[in-house]
Design a protein around this motif. Structure first.
Motif, PDB file in Angstrom:
ATOM      1  N   THR B 270       0.826  -1.196   0.000  1.00  0.00           N
ATOM      2  CA  THR B 270       0.000   0.000   0.000  1.00  0.00           C
ATOM      3  C   THR B 270       0.864   1.250   0.000  1.00  0.00           C
ATOM      4  N   ALA B 271       2.091   1.087  -0.404  1.00  0.00           N
ATOM      5  CA  ALA B 271       3.016   2.207  -0.329  1.00  0.00           C
ATOM      6  C   ALA B 271       3.024   2.997  -1.628  1.00  0.00           C
ATOM      7  N   LYS B 272       4.065   3.770  -1.794  1.00  0.00           N
ATOM      8  CA  LYS B 272       4.188   4.638  -2.950  1.00  0.00           C
ATOM      9  C   LYS B 272       4.005   3.875  -4.266  1.00  0.00           C
ATOM     10  N   LEU B 275      -0.980   2.099  -6.013  1.00  0.00           N
ATOM     11  CA  LEU B 275      -2.230   2.188  -6.750  1.00  0.00           C
ATOM     12  C   LEU B 275      -1.962   2.420  -8.225  1.00  0.00           C
TER      13      LEU B 275
END
Lengths: 298, 278
Positions: B270-272, B275
């Motif tokens: 869910t980091a940089k 998405l």
């Protein structure tokens, strides 16, 4: 290993072929997996949503009837609206409660940062089913919370109102997806230039206006990203409503699941899925729009 | 002003503690009541027992579900990690448009609710003539674990100095040799971490597996089946405690390995860039 760059140039065709072979081999697994499991699988859902249910795997004919009945039947409208409301509330609750944690991690955690980050994300790696089940045990009529309240004399009778309410769904989901929200916000806060904060301090800005005018806008992409990764799984959830929600909090995920189970109307279930995906698409577009217009200008 | 600020910080610290308690307290309920000498999960605790753990030992169905979960978990972790390594490498090293699109699509499942992944693959495996089966669950879990695997691997490849592979190429090594002898060994900790976290994702996954299991349920599906019987509640608590412990041990090990291998980046999921929309 005696091959030099020069001999490479003398046989460009062979080297080129090897290069292409390498690129093909390295691209193949990802290309195959995404085209079959993502594109094709979502493609058939879309296809099936326009078919009439005749008991066969892919249905027959072409119809928009599935969408028509999904959108005209007040039952489905109610459930879709309820799903959006609950997922929206969960997203809001998760993001708002996670923000201070991410803020602390980014600015005040010091040498404990790694450990704290690990502690708040660890529950994410435990079984989702068990976390929801734990809430069922906590909120049950003869459960942990009621018995604790009775024992400590805070209440004299078990409170019925915990389990089987939409509120129970919101609390359970907010707990289940808490870790999802912290990371994106933390990453965004890490990107806030310290020099900007120092400059504002030097110019006499109060801590709150520094937060409101510098930190919050710059961390906005993280907040929107966090909102999205919480909203998506909650809007389609069917386990939590089944375990702690009761009949009054059926969500759209439960309806889709029922179409592929008891109700056995796959084309209609596919149509409901397409509607959910369109809603998510709209939310993604809205999030990008919000990011561009109200978020960071960097 | 500074007194004002330090009370603010004290409040924040208090909030963090309360938040962590809120995160862990409901989960802690499961092990606490797994040792309780009563069918009912309620206070006061009535007595200590290991009976519920004993009941797990000779449960044939449970053992079969455990075996299924192991097989499915290893297969899905292998596939997701293999795809994660190749997709991540091609995006970082190649950087062409096709590789970038494939990488975005591999991270897309984050934006698809589990129920839709489940029904889409249910239609797919029926179309392919497989039907609900272990293989079907493996495919489902590969898809669910894929975003994590891609994010971990791409993060690792981005952190590798480009000069390493450039030197190898200048010395005449071909792409494959460079990849196998330089890149893979340097990425080994991330590969191990990706494998373990993908395994864990599969091992704990319920929502997708629910649609895809035939006659061979995985462990979470077995737990789900037991939830119908109030009498089985304490055994579920005992089993749940074992599963929780396993998850915590594997996740901790993955974290330690990843940190040893790459202190440069410190965020797994869910980091940089996680998405695909950004």
């Amino acid at each position: 290993m005696s091959v030099s760059a020069e001999t490479d140039h003398s046989i460009p065709a062979a080297s080129d072929r090897r290069r292409r072979l390498f690129q093909f081999g390295m691209s193949a697994p990802g290309a195959l997996a995404t085209s079959v499991l993502v594109l094709f699988a979502l493609g058939i859902v879309l296809f099936l949503s326009f078919r009439t249910n005749d008991g066969s795997l892919l249905g027959s004919g072409f119809t928009v009837g599935n969408f028509a009945s999904a959108l005209s039947d007040p039952l489905y409208a109610t459930v879709i609206l309820r799903s959006l409301t609950i997922a929206g509330l969960v997203t809001l609750a998760t993001v708002v409660t996670a923000y201070p944690v991410a803020y602390y991690l980014a600015f005040h955690a010091g040498k404990h940062r790694g450990l704290l980050l690990f502690i708040v994300t660890l529950p994410f790696w435990t079984s989702y089913l068990l976390r929801v089940f734990a809430w069922k045990v906590v909120l049950a009529y003869n459960g942990v919370l009621n018995s604790a309240l009775l024992n400590t004399g805070i209440t004299s009778e078990p409170i019925l109102a915990f389990l089987n309410t939409p509120a129970a769904v919101v609390v359970t989901l907010a707990h289940a997806y808490a870790a999802f929200a912290i990371l994106p916000i933390y990453v965004a806060l890490e990107n806030v230039p310290k020099s900007l904060i120092e400059a504002a301090e030097d110019l006499g800005a109060r801590p709150f206006s520094i937060f409101r005018r510098i930190i919050l806008p710059i961390s906005m992409p993280g907040v929107l990203g966090a909102g999205l990764v919480v909203f998506v799984p909650t809007v389609g959830d069917y386990v939590t409503p089944a375990l702690v929600g009761g009949p009054s909090s059926t969500l759209i995920g439960s309806m889709i699941q029922a179409q592929f189970g008891k109700a056995n109307d796959w084309p209609f279930g596919a149509a409901l899925s397409v509607i959910v995906m369109l809603v998510i698409l709209a939310v993604v577009v809205a999030a990008r729009f919000a990011d561009k217009h109200f978020g960071s200008r960097t | 002003m500074s007194a004002h600020r330090s009370t603010g910080r004290a409040w924040l610290r208090f909030y963090i503690v309360a938040y962590v308690v809120f995160l862990y307290l409901p989960i802690a309920i499961i092990p606490i009541f797994s040792f309780n000498n009563s069918i009912q999960a309620a206070f006061p605790l009535s007595g200590f027992t290991l009976e519920w753990y004993g009941s797990l030992l000779n449960n044939e169905n449970l053992h079969r579900a455990f075996t299924t979960s192991l097989i499915v978990g290893f297969s899905a972790a292998f596939l997701a990690t293999t795809i994660g390594v190749t997709v991540g490498y091609m995006e970082v090293a190649g950087g062409d448009r096709v590789s970038r699109i494939i990488s975005s699509m591999a991270r897309l499942p984050i934006l698809i609710p589990g129920v839709i992944v489940g029904i889409a693959l249910l239609i797919l495996v029926n179309l392919a003539g497989l039907g609900p089966s272990r293989i079907a669950i493996v495919l489902g879990h590969t898809l669910v674990a894929l975003p994590t695997a891609v994010v971990i691997m791409r993060g690792r490849f981005l952190a590798l100095p480009k000069s390493f592979s450039e030197v190898a190429m200048d010395l005449g090594a071909h792409e494959w040799t460079t990849f196998r002898r330089i890149v893979l060994p340097l990425a080994a900790p991330a590969i191990a971490s990706s494998f373990m976290l993908s395994f864990l994702t599969s091992f704990d996954e319920f929502i997708v597996a629910f649609f895809l299991s035939g006659t061979e349920p995985t462990l979470p599906l077995f737990v789900w089946g037991q939830l119908r019987f109030p009498k089985a509640l304490p055994s579920v608590m005992a089993l749940g405690s074992v599963i929780l412990l396993a998850s915590i041990v594997i996740a901790t090990a993955a974290e330690i390995i990843r940190r040893r291998g790459a202190p440069v980046y410190d965020l797994p999921v869910t980091a940089k860039g996680n998405l695909p929309i950004s």
